[in-house]
Design a protein around this motif. Sequence first.
Motif, PDB file in Angstrom:
ATOM      1  N   VAL A 168     -27.248   8.304 -92.560  1.00  0.00           N
ATOM      2  CA  VAL A 168     -25.899   8.611 -93.043  1.00  0.00           C
ATOM      3  C   VAL A 168     -25.583   7.797 -94.301  1.00  0.00           C
ATOM      4  O   VAL A 168     -25.068   8.332 -95.302  1.00  0.00           O
ATOM      5  CB  VAL A 168     -24.864   8.322 -91.935  1.00  0.00           C
ATOM      6  CG1 VAL A 168     -23.454   8.322 -92.503  1.00  0.00           C
ATOM      7  CG2 VAL A 168     -24.984   9.355 -90.815  1.00  0.00           C
ATOM      8  N   ALA A 169     -25.889   6.499 -94.249  1.00  0.00           N
ATOM      9  CA  ALA A 169     -25.615   5.633 -95.402  1.00  0.00           C
ATOM     10  C   ALA A 169     -26.435   6.053 -96.621  1.00  0.00           C
ATOM     11  O   ALA A 169     -25.934   6.032 -97.760  1.00  0.00           O
ATOM     12  CB  ALA A 169     -25.914   4.172 -95.035  1.00  0.00           C
ATOM     13  N   LEU A 220     -23.861  16.805 -96.404  1.00  0.00           N
ATOM     14  CA  LEU A 220     -25.120  16.643 -95.686  1.00  0.00           C
ATOM     15  C   LEU A 220     -24.934  15.846 -94.396  1.00  0.00           C
ATOM     16  O   LEU A 220     -25.584  16.133 -93.388  1.00  0.00           O
ATOM     17  CB  LEU A 220     -26.146  15.950 -96.580  1.00  0.00           C
ATOM     18  CG  LEU A 220     -26.690  16.774 -97.748  1.00  0.00           C
ATOM     19  CD1 LEU A 220     -27.523  15.896 -98.671  1.00  0.00           C
ATOM     20  CD2 LEU A 220     -27.528  17.933 -97.233  1.00  0.00           C
ATOM     21  N   ILE A 221     -24.076  14.856 -94.418  1.00  0.00           N
ATOM     22  CA  ILE A 221     -23.893  13.991 -93.247  1.00  0.00           C
ATOM     23  C   ILE A 221     -23.439  14.796 -92.039  1.00  0.00           C
ATOM     24  O   ILE A 221     -23.934  14.599 -90.923  1.00  0.00           O
ATOM     25  CB  ILE A 221     -22.899  12.863 -93.563  1.00  0.00           C
ATOM     26  CG1 ILE A 221     -23.543  11.830 -94.500  1.00  0.00           C
ATOM     27  CG2 ILE A 221     -22.419  12.172 -92.280  1.00  0.00           C
ATOM     28  CD1 ILE A 221     -22.566  10.832 -95.075  1.00  0.00           C
ATOM     29  N   VAL A 222     -22.500  15.724 -92.243  1.00  0.00           N
ATOM     30  CA  VAL A 222     -21.958  16.508 -91.125  1.00  0.00           C
ATOM     31  C   VAL A 222     -23.058  17.289 -90.420  1.00  0.00           C
ATOM     32  O   VAL A 222     -23.224  17.210 -89.195  1.00  0.00           O
ATOM     33  CB  VAL A 222     -20.852  17.462 -91.619  1.00  0.00           C
ATOM     34  CG1 VAL A 222     -20.396  18.380 -90.490  1.00  0.00           C
ATOM     35  CG2 VAL A 222     -19.679  16.671 -92.155  1.00  0.00           C
ATOM     36  N   GLY A 223     -23.835  18.054 -91.181  1.00  0.00           N
ATOM     37  CA  GLY A 223     -24.873  18.876 -90.576  1.00  0.00           C
ATOM     38  C   GLY A 223     -26.068  18.082 -90.100  1.00  0.00           C
ATOM     39  O   GLY A 223     -26.615  18.355 -89.029  1.00  0.00           O
ATOM     40  N   VAL A 263     -17.698   9.391 -87.167  1.00  0.00           N
ATOM     41  CA  VAL A 263     -17.763  10.103 -88.438  1.00  0.00           C
ATOM     42  C   VAL A 263     -16.654  11.154 -88.512  1.00  0.00           C
ATOM     43  O   VAL A 263     -16.010  11.325 -89.555  1.00  0.00           O
ATOM     44  CB  VAL A 263     -19.150  10.760 -88.613  1.00  0.00           C
ATOM     45  CG1 VAL A 263     -19.150  11.729 -89.792  1.00  0.00           C
ATOM     46  CG2 VAL A 263     -20.220   9.695 -88.811  1.00  0.00           C
ATOM     47  N   ALA A 264     -16.412  11.859 -87.403  1.00  0.00           N
ATOM     48  CA  ALA A 264     -15.357  12.880 -87.381  1.00  0.00           C
ATOM     49  C   ALA A 264     -13.986  12.263 -87.639  1.00  0.00           C
ATOM     50  O   ALA A 264     -13.169  12.840 -88.375  1.00  0.00           O
ATOM     51  CB  ALA A 264     -15.374  13.607 -86.036  1.00  0.00           C
ATOM     52  N   TYR A 266     -18.514  22.529 -87.318  1.00  0.00           N
ATOM     53  CA  TYR A 266     -18.255  21.139 -87.724  1.00  0.00           C
ATOM     54  C   TYR A 266     -17.840  21.067 -89.197  1.00  0.00           C
ATOM     55  O   TYR A 266     -16.933  20.301 -89.556  1.00  0.00           O
ATOM     56  CB  TYR A 266     -19.512  20.286 -87.516  1.00  0.00           C
ATOM     57  CG  TYR A 266     -19.942  20.140 -86.085  1.00  0.00           C
ATOM     58  CD1 TYR A 266     -19.023  19.892 -85.070  1.00  0.00           C
ATOM     59  CD2 TYR A 266     -21.291  20.236 -85.728  1.00  0.00           C
ATOM     60  CE1 TYR A 266     -19.422  19.752 -83.749  1.00  0.00           C
ATOM     61  CE2 TYR A 266     -21.703  20.093 -84.408  1.00  0.00           C
ATOM     62  CZ  TYR A 266     -20.770  19.855 -83.424  1.00  0.00           C
ATOM     63  OH  TYR A 266     -21.184  19.719 -82.116  1.00  0.00           O
ATOM     64  N   GLN A 267     -18.499  21.853 -90.032  1.00  0.00           N
ATOM     65  CA  GLN A 267     -18.163  21.846 -91.460  1.00  0.00           C
ATOM     66  C   GLN A 267     -16.756  22.369 -91.695  1.00  0.00           C
ATOM     67  O   GLN A 267     -16.020  21.821 -92.534  1.00  0.00           O
ATOM     68  CB  GLN A 267     -19.187  22.682 -92.236  1.00  0.00           C
ATOM     69  CG  GLN A 267     -20.574  22.060 -92.298  1.00  0.00           C
ATOM     70  CD  GLN A 267     -21.614  23.012 -92.847  1.00  0.00           C
ATOM     71  OE1 GLN A 267     -21.393  24.223 -92.946  1.00  0.00           O
ATOM     72  NE2 GLN A 267     -22.778  22.488 -93.198  1.00  0.00           N
ATOM     73  N   ALA A 268     -16.375  23.414 -90.972  1.00  0.00           N
ATOM     74  CA  ALA A 268     -15.021  23.956 -91.130  1.00  0.00           C
ATOM     75  C   ALA A 268     -13.971  22.913 -90.766  1.00  0.00           C
ATOM     76  O   ALA A 268     -12.950  22.775 -91.453  1.00  0.00           O
ATOM     77  CB  ALA A 268     -14.861  25.205 -90.268  1.00  0.00           C
ATOM     78  N   ILE A 269     -14.246  22.155 -89.703  1.00  0.00           N
ATOM     79  CA  ILE A 269     -13.271  21.161 -89.236  1.00  0.00           C
ATOM     80  C   ILE A 269     -13.224  19.956 -90.165  1.00  0.00           C
ATOM     81  O   ILE A 269     -12.152  19.554 -90.641  1.00  0.00           O
ATOM     82  CB  ILE A 269     -13.627  20.691 -87.806  1.00  0.00           C
ATOM     83  CG1 ILE A 269     -13.564  21.851 -86.828  1.00  0.00           C
ATOM     84  CG2 ILE A 269     -12.682  19.578 -87.378  1.00  0.00           C
ATOM     85  CD1 ILE A 269     -14.193  21.531 -85.481  1.00  0.00           C
ATOM     86  N   LEU A 270     -14.387  19.352 -90.418  1.00  0.00           N
ATOM     87  CA  LEU A 270     -14.424  18.058 -91.088  1.00  0.00           C
ATOM     88  C   LEU A 270     -14.358  18.145 -92.604  1.00  0.00           C
ATOM     89  O   LEU A 270     -13.881  17.214 -93.251  1.00  0.00           O
ATOM     90  CB  LEU A 270     -15.694  17.305 -90.669  1.00  0.00           C
ATOM     91  CG  LEU A 270     -15.849  17.090 -89.159  1.00  0.00           C
ATOM     92  CD1 LEU A 270     -17.132  16.334 -88.857  1.00  0.00           C
ATOM     93  CD2 LEU A 270     -14.651  16.352 -88.585  1.00  0.00           C
TER      94      LEU A 270
END
Length: 267
Positions: free
Chosen positions: A48-49, A77-80, A134-135, A223-227
């Motif tokens: 992630v970092a 990229l982090i989300v997926g 993360v969320a 997840y992408q739609a939300i975050l």
Amino acid sequence: MRTLSRELAALWRGRSLAWLLARRDLATRHAAAAGGIAWAYVQPLLVVAAYYLLFDVVFSMRVGDAGGRGKPAGQFLIVGALAWMAFSDALSRGMNSLLEAGSLLQKNALPAVLFPARAVLSSGIVYLPLFVVVACIYAATHGLPLAVAAVVPLLLMQLVLSFILGYLLAILAAALRDTVQIVTFFLSVGIFLSPVLFPLSMFPEAWRWVLWLNPMTPLVVGYQAILLDAQWPPLLCWVVPLAWIAGAAALVDLVLARCSEQLVDWL
């Protein structure tokens, strides 16, 4: 689904044991390290970092709309990637769970379902808290919208899907060891056949159905739609995972009904 129902009933009765086995499995894997269980969180945190540092800080890359109006590439990229790492880890551990517990199952009359559950739970202990953190960070940038609550049922669906598929693959791996190599290959290339590294809108529309054959595609899109967009996930993000769970559950029930008596002998 009588056979699977009996397995799930046995899992519910042994839920405390499954939880204990999951925590012990996680502790055992890092028992010889001074950092202990903390090392289980280091690898995903470093990924992630690295995504954030490389794509958002160093290159300032964006994905999506042209003209610099897209989303920061690292945050995208982090989300997926985090969701995919969680799925891949849970599926791999679930698939190998019965093979690893073969000698124990041969000596003790324990329900086989405990071991895929243990594997998926031990993976969830690592990745679920990371994803929740993360969320929360992403949601805070949007003012904590109501849509962020949808992360919880999506994560639960991913956990259930990982368990059902992991149990199915564990049985198949016990019957045919080649299953492990085949699934490992598909997990290594599956990230390229899901909208983890690119937005779904960038993939040719005529071939977009190929991505929807990947069980993680609807969850990643959700997840992408939300975050990233602070929006409630579209209907397909709920229907497709539920269809995968129902289909995988039916296959598990069919396979168990045919080979449950031979399962321990295969191990």
